[in-house]
Every structure is written in C-alpha cells, then in structure tokens.
Scaffold this motif. Structure first.
Motif, PDB file in Angstrom:
ATOM      1  N   ARG A  32       7.198  -3.774   4.116  1.00 11.54           N
ATOM      2  CA  ARG A  32       7.966  -2.550   4.312  1.00 11.54           C
ATOM      3  C   ARG A  32       9.465  -2.824   4.223  1.00 11.54           C
ATOM      4  N   ARG A  76       5.248   4.980   2.194  1.00 10.47           N
ATOM      5  CA  ARG A  76       5.534   6.186   2.971  1.00 10.47           C
ATOM      6  C   ARG A  76       6.288   5.860   4.249  1.00 10.47           C
ATOM      7  N   ALA A  77       6.003   4.719   4.843  1.00  7.86           N
ATOM      8  CA  ALA A  77       6.690   4.325   6.073  1.00  7.86           C
ATOM      9  C   ALA A  77       8.111   3.855   5.788  1.00  7.86           C
ATOM     10  N   SER A  96       0.830  -1.203   0.000  1.00 11.87           N
ATOM     11  CA  SER A  96       0.000   0.000   0.000  1.00 11.87           C
ATOM     12  C   SER A  96       0.862   1.249   0.000  1.00 11.87           C
ATOM     13  N   LEU A  97       0.224   2.379  -0.263  1.00 10.08           N
ATOM     14  CA  LEU A  97       0.929   3.657  -0.236  1.00 10.08           C
ATOM     15  C   LEU A  97       1.455   3.944   1.163  1.00 10.08           C
ATOM     16  N   GLU A  98       0.727   3.477   2.174  1.00 10.48           N
ATOM     17  CA  GLU A  98       1.169   3.651   3.554  1.00 10.48           C
ATOM     18  C   GLU A  98       2.481   2.927   3.817  1.00 10.48           C
ATOM     19  N   ASP A  99       2.618   1.727   3.239  1.00 13.80           N
ATOM     20  CA  ASP A  99       3.863   0.976   3.387  1.00 13.80           C
ATOM     21  C   ASP A  99       5.028   1.720   2.744  1.00 13.80           C
ATOM     22  N   SER A 138       5.187  -2.851  13.961  1.00  9.91           N
ATOM     23  CA  SER A 138       4.537  -2.374  12.744  1.00  9.91           C
ATOM     24  C   SER A 138       5.378  -2.602  11.496  1.00  9.91           C
ATOM     25  N   TRP A 139       6.611  -3.069  11.690  1.00  8.69           N
ATOM     26  CA  TRP A 139       7.505  -3.256  10.543  1.00  8.69           C
ATOM     27  C   TRP A 139       7.258  -4.633   9.937  1.00  8.69           C
TER      28      TRP A 139
END
Length: 232
Positions: free
Chosen positions: A129, A7-8, A2-5, A124-125
């Motif tokens: 990611r 960005r992180a 995802s885009l969240e991944d 969360s990793w």
C-alpha cells in the motif's frame, strides 16, 4: 498487489497527488523554458522524480550554470533521501526485494511523511500500500510536468507562486501529523535552523542541515523521554 490495496492507498495518496498537479505544471513550464519536450519532461519526472531537484535543474540550466556544478548542487539537495531510507528501512525488511526497490525509487518528501506515519501507527498499512501511494504520486507528478511543458509557452507563472506552492504541501503535511512533544521539537528545531542558515547565506544547504538538526533534536527528545521513564 490487490484491488483492495489500491482502494486503500489511493485516498491516502490523493492529497499528495493534487498538490503535485498544482506544482508539477509550473515545474513543467520551467522545463519547457530550459528546452525539454513534454515527453522528455514526463520521462525525467518519472525517473529522477525530485521536485526540488527538478526546479533547481531548470533554474540552473536557464542561468547557464556548468553541468558539473548543476549535478553537484542537485546531488547535495537530494542527500536528504538518505535520511528517508534510514527511517523507512525497518518497515520494509519483510518486503520482497523488487517491491522494496520500487518503493525506494519512488519515495519523495511528501510520500515519505504520509507513509512513515501510517507504517508506524497502522498495522494494516503494508509495504504494498505504501508503494501504491508512491507510484500514484509519481505518476501525477510526471503527468503534471508533461502538461506544464506542453502549455508552457502560453503561460506566465510568477516564480514566487511556484515556490510557495511547494512550501504549502509541507505545511499541510506537518499540520496533519500526530502532535507530540517530539513532533514540536523536530518542527521547531528544523525551522529555526533553516531560517538561521538562510540568513547566513547558506542557500540550498540550509534545507539539508535543517533536516539533520531536526532529526538530531527528535532523537535527543525521544532518548530523554525513554530515560525519564526508565528512572521512575
């Protein structure tokens, strides 16, 4: 993914990417001296993807070393990847096989250090990611090599500067670790072993043996700590 991944992961990958841009250009310059085009340098960097191995290949090719000796030397230096696989495997058991394969194919010394500390200490990793970090780092390395091969004929970079640029990345990664007794033992044992072996003329083998000594010392330290807690 995802885009969240993305960005992180990108802020975590950025220090490695910047370092790869700095050392990838000299590596590309050496590749051009060995006869590779910018496209060939990019493809080699994106498939073989080993900084130490690529520097070694270019140096050996320029020195006229036979192909068999070159392959054997690079393979020996690259055996440290076995240690990375053993350390990272427990964190990828739940990952889909295609993702795990992509992750395994894009691990390097620096991304290993970054991802191992995150996988071990950050819930969360995720493998996704971690793979984004690997791929982003690989692309920056490949692009830098292509740039170096393109502008190589117009540049004259001292070999000593190239060597220290790679060493400096390891120093930065080490400084950013969570320091504990085990970390100190591993770093000190590895450094002492590499220095001693280099002084004895072990050459590239010193790095592999030094890494093994560090791993063994770290395991012994951790085992001793667990034994001490159990006896209380």
């Amino acid at each position: 993914m995802s885009l969240e991944d993305v960005r992180a992961a990108l802020p975590v990958a950025l220090p490695v990417m910047m370092g790869y841009l700095a050392i990838g250009v000299p590596c590309g310059v050496m590749a051009a001296e060995a006869g590779l085009s910018p496209l060939a340098a990019f493809l080699l960097s994106a498939t073989f993807y080993s900084g130490a191995g690529q520097f070694m290949m270019a140096s050996l090719a320029l020195a006229g070393v036979p192909l068999v000796s070159m392959v054997a030397s690079v393979a020996l230096v690259s055996t440290r990847q076995l240690l990375y696989s053993a350390a990272l495997a427990p964190y990828l058991r739940s990952a889909p096989r295609p993702l795990a394969a992509l992750f395994a194919a894009t691990v390097t010394d620096e991304s290993f250090g970054v991802n191992l500390s995150r996988l071990a200490g950050d819930a969360s990793w995720t493998p996704v990611r971690a793979t984004v970090v690997n791929v982003a780092s690989m692309l920056s390395w490949a692009v830098a090599n292509a740039i170096g091969a393109l502008v190589g004929p117009a540049l004259a970079i001292p070999t000593a500067v190239m060597s220290f640029a790679m060493t400096s990345i390891f120093i930065c990664l080490l400084a950013g670790q969570r320091w504990s007794r085990a970390t100190v033992v591993v770093a000190a044992s590895s450094a002492a072993a590499v220095v001693a072996l280099k002084a004895l003329g072990a050459g590239s083998l010193a790095v592999l043996v030094g890494a093994l000594v560090g791993v063994a010392a770290g395991l012994a330290c951790a085992s001793g700590a667990r034994g001490g807690r159990a006896s209380r």
